[in-house]
Scaffold this motif. Structure first.
Motif, PDB file in Angstrom:
ATOM      1  N   LEU A  38       0.831  -1.206   0.000  1.00 60.13           N
ATOM      2  CA  LEU A  38       0.000   0.000   0.000  1.00 60.13           C
ATOM      3  C   LEU A  38       0.870   1.261   0.000  1.00 60.13           C
ATOM      4  O   LEU A  38       0.541   2.258  -0.664  1.00 60.13           O
ATOM      5  CB  LEU A  38      -0.928  -0.005   1.215  1.00 60.13           C
ATOM      6  N   GLY A  39       1.978   1.228   0.730  1.00 57.46           N
ATOM      7  CA  GLY A  39       2.903   2.355   0.727  1.00 57.46           C
ATOM      8  C   GLY A  39       3.478   2.607  -0.656  1.00 57.46           C
ATOM      9  O   GLY A  39       3.620   3.759  -1.096  1.00 57.46           O
ATOM     10  N   VAL A  41       2.026   1.883  -3.481  1.00 56.75           N
ATOM     11  CA  VAL A  41       0.959   2.443  -4.310  1.00 56.75           C
ATOM     12  C   VAL A  41       0.817   3.943  -4.058  1.00 56.75           C
ATOM     13  O   VAL A  41       0.677   4.743  -5.002  1.00 56.75           O
ATOM     14  CB  VAL A  41      -0.378   1.722  -4.044  1.00 56.75           C
ATOM     15  N   LEU A  42       0.855   4.356  -2.798  1.00 57.50           N
ATOM     16  CA  LEU A  42       0.740   5.780  -2.486  1.00 57.50           C
ATOM     17  C   LEU A  42       1.885   6.574  -3.100  1.00 57.50           C
ATOM     18  O   LEU A  42       1.682   7.677  -3.635  1.00 57.50           O
ATOM     19  CB  LEU A  42       0.709   5.976  -0.965  1.00 57.50           C
ATOM     20  N   SER A  44       3.532   5.702  -5.800  1.00 63.21           N
ATOM     21  CA  SER A  44       3.294   5.697  -7.246  1.00 63.21           C
ATOM     22  C   SER A  44       2.260   6.746  -7.635  1.00 63.21           C
ATOM     23  O   SER A  44       2.415   7.447  -8.640  1.00 63.21           O
ATOM     24  CB  SER A  44       2.831   4.309  -7.701  1.00 63.21           C
ATOM     25  N   ILE A  45       1.191   6.845  -6.838  1.00 66.08           N
ATOM     26  CA  ILE A  45       0.141   7.826  -7.135  1.00 66.08           C
ATOM     27  C   ILE A  45       0.706   9.251  -7.050  1.00 66.08           C
ATOM     28  O   ILE A  45       0.467  10.091  -7.930  1.00 66.08           O
ATOM     29  CB  ILE A  45      -1.044   7.651  -6.171  1.00 66.08           C
ATOM     30  N   TRP A  46       1.479   9.529  -6.008  1.00 67.45           N
ATOM     31  CA  TRP A  46       2.064  10.865  -5.830  1.00 67.45           C
ATOM     32  C   TRP A  46       2.976  11.229  -7.002  1.00 67.45           C
ATOM     33  O   TRP A  46       2.908  12.342  -7.541  1.00 67.45           O
ATOM     34  CB  TRP A  46       2.838  10.911  -4.514  1.00 67.45           C
ATOM     35  N   THR A  69      -4.541   3.005 -13.071  1.00 67.39           N
ATOM     36  CA  THR A  69      -4.728   2.036 -11.984  1.00 67.39           C
ATOM     37  C   THR A  69      -4.264   0.656 -12.391  1.00 67.39           C
ATOM     38  O   THR A  69      -3.563  -0.034 -11.631  1.00 67.39           O
ATOM     39  CB  THR A  69      -6.216   1.995 -11.567  1.00 67.39           C
ATOM     40  N   TYR A  73      -0.622   1.193 -10.896  1.00 74.58           N
ATOM     41  CA  TYR A  73      -0.865   1.090  -9.456  1.00 74.58           C
ATOM     42  C   TYR A  73      -1.084  -0.353  -9.004  1.00 74.58           C
ATOM     43  O   TYR A  73      -0.432  -0.822  -8.059  1.00 74.58           O
ATOM     44  CB  TYR A  73      -2.059   1.955  -9.050  1.00 74.58           C
TER      45      TYR A  73
END
Length: 457
Positions: A38-39, A41-42, A44-46, A69, A73
């Motif tokens: 999850l970290g 993914v966050l 990657s999104i940023w 996504t 992601y």
């Protein structure tokens, strides 16, 4: 649920105590892997916010979010979770039973005159102290499959613990039905299934039993490890060698850690007969082994993986043959998701693994319809669909491939199993194979959704 009799005598106090403590350790490993994924993914999104904005201006924000996504992601999450799970993997546990149980080996065969002889020879060389009943289920073959079985019967005449029987069906009825017939005829409570082209390592049955003895009491099935026997036949088989040695092996190890191996493959797995009977046997579907495994999981039973129980299979030699096989696998997954939708709502560690498979449908679709065209655009300098942020997936993929290579190589050395590896095959597996296989999976999804013809061979 604990209605199974212990294998080979009473379960040792040490084994029971181990599994009582082990469940808490498994949950902790799961949470660590989940937190890291999850970290990632966050992060990657940023990092992808500018790309997301640009793509949203070209299409719509919703389309842009959907594409990113499943291009960046979700694959990043999967790679991160897999990497940490492999790094934190528990030491493989085996336990020798007080007495070796009898086993029935079911060999489903249809038009296998060329390969069934070698399969029977590998069975005759097994080093297993208990009784082995071998039932070759000839599903109405019109070639010389049955003749080959009869010709090889002499291999078993001098073996006190092995009994070979040929069961001939009058007409072809399909793999599920022939396996269920074999289940009815089986004399023993433990069932090993293999394909007619599977070659068994001498110690693989011992390994399966020792893993089963050391597993939680509600364990209903254990998937063995299958490698490619004919890797030198073509470039297609060279790439598949690495798919089995790396990709499939890594995923099965990860799933087995969390008590939820999603496919106890018919090519080489062991099952509790009563568990299979309780869920109605093998279903008459394209992916009968997938649907059966999910039926066991739905009842709260455990399916695990024995990484050092090794068998070999003859992989498809041409792209056409491989495409048909992987199309069938994709259809089998859709069947399992359709039949066992309730698994998506269960509250246990395996639920995420079921969702994982469901997400593959979207990943394959977006990869085929967006990422492949995006690669062509990227070559032309247009990074609308395949931008630099997608490269974030590569370090994780490279890392888990390094980890699984070390794990698998050490396991082969420990088991004294020799396996030649093709460097060219690895290059094909890493860079070309995914470009071909994901569109094939999409073909399988649509074939299942629109009712294409089903057959098992």
């Amino acid at each position: 649920m604990n209605y199974f009799e212990p294998i080979g005598g009473a379960r040792s106090p040490e084994s029971q105590e181990f599994w009582n403590k082990h469940r808490n350790k498994v949950r902790r490993r799961y949470l660590v892997a989940l937190a890291f994924a999850l970290g990632w993914v966050l992060l990657s999104i940023w990092m992808s916010l500018p790309w997301l904005s640009d793509l949203g201006n070209l299409a719509t924000p919703l389309v842009a979010l959907f594409v990113l996504t499943f291009i960046a992601y979700v694959p990043g999450f999967m790679n991160a979770f897999l990497l940490v799970s492999l790094v934190l993997r528990p030491q493989s546990r085996r336990e020798t039973p007080a007495s070796w149980p009898g086993i029935t080996i079911l060999v489903a065969a249809y038009q296998e005159e060329e390969l069934i002889g070698a399969t029977l020879q590998s069975i005759a060389q097994l080093e297993y102290p208990g009784e082995l009943e071998i039932l070759v289920m000839d599903d109405g073959s019109t070639d010389r499959t049955s003749d080959r079985v009869i010709e090889n019967k002499a291999l078993f005449d001098g073996l006190a613990n092995m009994d070979l029987r040929l069961v001939r069906e009058v007409q072809n009825r399909g793999k599920a039905r022939v396996l269920n017939h074999g289940l009815e005829l089986a004399s023993h409570e433990l069932i090993v299934t293999i394909d007619a082209d599977t070659l068994l390592e001498k110690g693989c049955i011992v390994s399966l039993i020792e893993h089963l003895v050391a597993s939680p009491p509600e364990t209903a099935a254990i998937a063995g490890t299958v490698f490619v026997a004919n890797h030198d036949d073509s470039w297609i088989t060279r790439a598949q060698q690495w798919d089995y040695f790396h990709g499939i092996a890594a995923v099965k190890r990860m799933q087995g850690m969390y008590y939820g191996t999603l496919v106890a493959q018919g090519a080489f797995s062991i099952y509790r007969k009563q568990a299979v009977l309780d869920v109605g046997g093998w279903p008459d579907t394209v992916g009968e082994d997938i649907v059966l495994t999910w039926s066991l999981l739905r009842r709260g039973l455990v399916v695990r993986h024995a990484e050092d129980a090794i068998a070999w299979t003859n992989a498809p030699k041409t792209f056409g043959e491989l495409a048909k096989q992987r199309k069938r696998w994709a259809r089998g997954m859709i069947e399992a998701l359709s039949i066992h939708k309730a698994l998506l709502a269960k509250r246990n560690l395996r639920t995420m693994l079921i969702w994982w498979n469901l997400l593959f449908v979207s990943i394959d679709l977006v990869f085929t319809l967006a990422f492949l065209p995006g690669l062509i655009l990227a070559v032309l300098g247009i990074y609308w669909l395949a931008g630099p942020i997608t490269l974030l997936v590569l370090p994780l993929a490279a890392l888990w491939n390094v980890v699984i290579f070390r794990i698998q190589t050490r396991m082969l050395k420990r088991m004294d199993v020799k396996m030649e590896k093709s460097f060219i095959g690895f290059i094909l597996y890493a860079f070309i194979y995914p470009l071909l296989m994901q569109p094939v999976s999409v073909w399988g999804y649509f074939a299942e959704l629109f009712g294409g013809k089903k057959q098992w061979n």
